[in-house]
Design an enzyme around this catalytic site. Sequence first.
Site, PDB file in Angstrom:
ATOM      1  CG  MET A  34      -2.018  -1.084   1.087  1.00 33.01           C
ATOM      2  SD  MET A  34      -3.570  -0.722   1.953  1.00 33.01           S
ATOM      3  CE  MET A  34      -3.002  -0.492   3.620  1.00 33.01           C
ATOM      4  CB  ALA A  36       3.702   4.749   3.242  1.00 33.99           C
ATOM      5  CD  GLU A  39      15.643  -2.786   4.734  1.00 37.58           C
ATOM      6  OE1 GLU A  39      15.953  -3.960   4.457  1.00 37.58           O
ATOM      7  OE2 GLU A  39      15.898  -1.816   3.969  1.00 37.58           O
ATOM      8  CG  HIS A  41       6.928  -2.095   2.266  1.00 46.08           C
ATOM      9  ND1 HIS A  41       6.867  -0.988   3.087  1.00 46.08           N
ATOM     10  CD2 HIS A  41       5.678  -2.620   2.262  1.00 46.08           C
ATOM     11  CE1 HIS A  41       5.640  -0.848   3.541  1.00 46.08           C
ATOM     12  NE2 HIS A  41       4.891  -1.823   3.065  1.00 46.08           N
ATOM     13  CD  GLN A  65      -6.233  -3.554   2.852  1.00 49.77           C
ATOM     14  OE1 GLN A  65      -6.177  -4.085   1.745  1.00 49.77           O
ATOM     15  NE2 GLN A  65      -5.224  -3.619   3.716  1.00 49.77           N
TER      16      GLN A  65
END
Length: 284
Positions: A34, A36, A39, A41, A65
């Site tokens: 999603m 933003a 580290e 990710h 969600q």
Amino acid sequence: MPPPLPVVRTVAELRAQVAAWRRAGERVGFVPTMGALHEGHLSLVRLALERAQRVVVSIFVNPTQFGPNEDFDAYPRAEARDVELLAQAGAHLVFAPGAAEMYPEGFSTTVSVAGVTEPLDGAARPGHFTGVATVVTKLLLQCGPDVAVFGEKDYQQLQVIRRLVRDLDIPVEIVGGPTARAQDGLALSSRNAYLSAQERPVAGQLNAILRTAAGRLRSGEPVAAVEADAVRALTEAGFRKVDYVEVRAAGDLARLGPGPIEAPARILAAAHIGRTRLIDNLAV
């Protein structure tokens, strides 16, 4: 400096690029996000690169969600920075669709996974996992990857996705990536940006309290007592609300008996500090 990273915004463009890689005999990895990015990710991107020649990362803040009183509008968005980080991490393509591409006019289908979605975040956030299951099913079918990587920080989500892929015969390998943490153990999360300077040290206590609880469970202490003590410790540490601290079976997240654990398990927690809701979990 890495070359510019291509960004596509339609399913047709995504499928065309993936098809070209397939014709070249290349395996395709996929990391849904999603945005933003942090580290945590990027560690998932690197894990995907170990398993595939090409890696697609999606950036889509999925409205379905989020509950009516949750942080959809405030959720951090930083696409230009995200694309720059993904180029440095070695990703090959960003899929960044708009809401109309994902949910065109007249959209009326949802994916609902029973059982594993019902406790924990399923109880605390009604409808959340139907939104997750629907968007992840769509993303997997849109991209058609060989392997998709999800973080273990969202452990219940990971188990939901494993179940839906199995039940719907979606031909993709699901890989869980270890939780990336700050020095004090706080699980990295885009929502950590909401924490004030005063709240941040308290937030780090969530992992410390779970580590203490997991150690007690491994030494044979009863589940019920360990859960109750962890809730009390979180409240005393300064968390304003504890949604849950529960020990569950590692696979299907079934409730365990009150006594000592006798099979692989996971201790999972969700707690609020200020306006930030934090989740974490540890293997037992």
